[in-house]
Design an enzyme around this catalytic site. Structure first.
Site, PDB file in Angstrom:
ATOM      1  N   PHE A   1      -5.123 -69.555  12.060  1.00  0.00           N
ATOM      2  CA  PHE A   1      -5.878 -69.570  10.808  1.00  0.00           C
ATOM      3  C   PHE A   1      -6.793 -68.354  10.749  1.00  0.00           C
ATOM      4  O   PHE A   1      -7.636 -68.162  11.634  1.00  0.00           O
ATOM      5  CB  PHE A   1      -6.682 -70.869  10.694  1.00  0.00           C
ATOM      6  CG  PHE A   1      -5.805 -72.095  10.659  1.00  0.00           C
ATOM      7  CD1 PHE A   1      -5.343 -72.588   9.453  1.00  0.00           C
ATOM      8  CD2 PHE A   1      -5.413 -72.730  11.840  1.00  0.00           C
ATOM      9  CE1 PHE A   1      -4.515 -73.700   9.411  1.00  0.00           C
ATOM     10  CE2 PHE A   1      -4.592 -73.851  11.814  1.00  0.00           C
ATOM     11  CZ  PHE A   1      -4.140 -74.340  10.597  1.00  0.00           C
TER      12      PHE A   1
ATOM     13  N   VAL B   1      -8.114 -71.193  15.410  1.00  0.00           N
ATOM     14  CA  VAL B   1      -8.971 -70.625  14.369  1.00  0.00           C
ATOM     15  C   VAL B   1      -9.556 -69.324  14.901  1.00  0.00           C
ATOM     16  O   VAL B   1     -10.126 -69.287  15.990  1.00  0.00           O
ATOM     17  CB  VAL B   1     -10.107 -71.614  14.030  1.00  0.00           C
ATOM     18  CG1 VAL B   1     -11.031 -71.032  12.976  1.00  0.00           C
ATOM     19  CG2 VAL B   1      -9.541 -72.948  13.579  1.00  0.00           C
ATOM     20  N   CYS B   2      -9.430 -68.235  14.124  1.00  0.00           N
ATOM     21  CA  CYS B   2      -9.968 -66.948  14.571  1.00  0.00           C
ATOM     22  C   CYS B   2     -11.489 -67.016  14.652  1.00  0.00           C
ATOM     23  O   CYS B   2     -12.165 -67.344  13.670  1.00  0.00           O
ATOM     24  CB  CYS B   2      -9.562 -65.845  13.605  1.00  0.00           C
ATOM     25  SG  CYS B   2     -10.466 -64.309  13.917  1.00  0.00           S
ATOM     26  N   VAL B   3     -12.020 -66.675  15.811  1.00  0.00           N
ATOM     27  CA  VAL B   3     -13.467 -66.819  16.042  1.00  0.00           C
ATOM     28  C   VAL B   3     -14.280 -65.891  15.141  1.00  0.00           C
ATOM     29  O   VAL B   3     -15.294 -66.310  14.561  1.00  0.00           O
ATOM     30  CB  VAL B   3     -13.815 -66.625  17.534  1.00  0.00           C
ATOM     31  CG1 VAL B   3     -13.442 -65.232  18.032  1.00  0.00           C
ATOM     32  CG2 VAL B   3     -15.293 -66.876  17.788  1.00  0.00           C
TER      33      VAL B   3
ATOM     34  N   ALA C   1     -14.147 -67.101  11.584  1.00  0.00           N
ATOM     35  CA  ALA C   1     -14.829 -68.396  11.483  1.00  0.00           C
ATOM     36  C   ALA C   1     -16.349 -68.226  11.520  1.00  0.00           C
ATOM     37  O   ALA C   1     -17.072 -68.829  10.724  1.00  0.00           O
ATOM     38  CB  ALA C   1     -14.376 -69.324  12.605  1.00  0.00           C
TER      39      ALA C   1
END
Lengths: 135, 100, 130
Positions: free
Chosen positions: C39, C77-79, C82
């Site tokens: 994501f 989820v891409c840090v 995010a």
């Protein structure tokens, strides 16, 4: 060691209006560490990402255009720009930043990273990719 | 290569760019709002028809149905697939390129 | 065949997440393997555990979570994306002095390298976006 794949990042959106250009660049920089066969394509409004003379002081956003100049240091050296996209926008390659890389196998000679290609030529390059990341 | 297009050709240029930059022998799947480009009588229908000469064009049935578009109005040569067919196409072709 | 799926838009605003979910489900039903779902951009919003869609609407976060539980999916989820958008897990929240966290436990936070690895390891990378 697994086989090397052909990765292409396709950029079709102008910078600043949306975050896609910036976040695409972030993927390219991280991806450079993976030693794959990487190329970038600038198509449609994506060509505006590498315009010369970007100045964002008036909009309060970070100007990230200089990062494109650093791509050569990350061994990202193939930047395909579609001629038809430039022409449709009244641009020529002279409106773009001068992007180069140093060829360590050729006495560190500075070579141009931008490859101006026709739609037909770019279509062939695209057809040959293993992984296409679209932004 | 399987090219996917998900935007209406009346809103974005993604279908036109895909048609310009997809090589002969590749396939194009129209889904989400792009399914409106698969029917006859539009101002882009001729371009889509012309592309069928050297490319396969598919449209996602569930997206057509959701938008009240009848399969009988499709441009001749466009084939309808479901999500499973979308998966099959991405397996058959060497890679997938999304025109987002 | 092994797939990596990239989701670039959040739920509800765009059909992107729904299409990606339907594709992923169909691929699993056909016996394919999903190496990872990644994501990125506003796609990170798929991972919020605090979404409250109306009862007669689909809950996209829960749909992903249920599919993940059934098939042991790796939902990443891409840090960086995010953090920009205020999506934090418990660990990130405490590390950054924030008083709340909102990532659904079916998802995990990691770096962009996971997307590239997904492209290398899988046979196909399929991108869903705006």
């Amino acid at each position: 060691m697994s086989e090397i794949k052909k990765f292409m990042y396709v950029n079709r959106k102008a910078p600043y209006g949306t975050v896609y250009a910036l976040e695409s660049l972030e993927v390219v920089l991280i991806g450079a560490a993976f030693d794959q066969d990487v190329s970038l394509a600038f198509v449609d409004d994506g060509v505006y990402q590498i315009m010369n003379g970007q100045n964002t002081t008036g909009i309060g956003m970070k100007n990230f255009s200089s990062t494109y100049k650093a791509l050569g240091d990350y061994e990202v050296t193939k930047l395909y720009v579609e001629k038809e996209s430039l022409e449709a926008r009244g641009l020529t390659v002279d409106d773009l930043m001068e992007l180069t890389w140093e060829d360590e196998d050729d006495d560190y000679e500075e070579k141009p990273s931008i490859r101006l290609v026709s739609s037909a030529e770019l279509a062939e390059v695209m057809a040959d990719q293993d992984v296409v990341l679209s932004f | 290569m399987l090219h996917t297009v998900n935007k209406s050709p009346f809103e974005r240029n993604s279908l036109e760019s895909c048609l310009r930059l997809s090589a002969a022998g590749s396939a194009i799947l129209l889904f989400e709002d792009a399914v409106v480009g698969a029917v006859t009588g539009t101002n882009i229908a001729d371009k889509v028809s012309a592309a069928l000469a050297d490319r396969e064009i598919y449209v996602l049935g569930p997206d057509l149905a959701a938008r009240g578009l009848d399969q009988s109005k499709l441009i001749d040569g466009i084939k309808v697939v479901d999500y499973g067919g979308f998966v099959d196409l991405s397996v058959e072709k060497s890679a997938v390129q999304a025109w987002v | 065949m092994k797939f990596t799926i990239q989701v670039n838009e959040g739920p509800y605003q765009h059909q992107t997440a729904d299409s990606a979910y339907q594709f992923t489900k169909a691929a699993l039903e056909k016996g394919h393997e999903i190496f990872r779902v990644f994501f990125y951009h506003d796609g990170v919003n798929n991972a919020t555990r605090l979404g409250l869609p109306p009862q007669d609407d689909r809950n996209i976060t829960n749909l992903w979570a249920e599919l993940a539980e059934k098939h042991e999916l790796d939902l990443v989820v891409c840090v960086a994306a995010a953090q920009r958008r205020g999506l934090l897990d418990e660990n990130e929240a405490s590390r950054n002095g924030k008083d709340a966290h909102n990532i659904h436990p079916a998802f995990r936070i990691s770096g962009l390298g996971q997307l590239i690895e997904g492209g290398i390891q899988a046979d196909r990378l399929v991108v869903f976006g705006d």
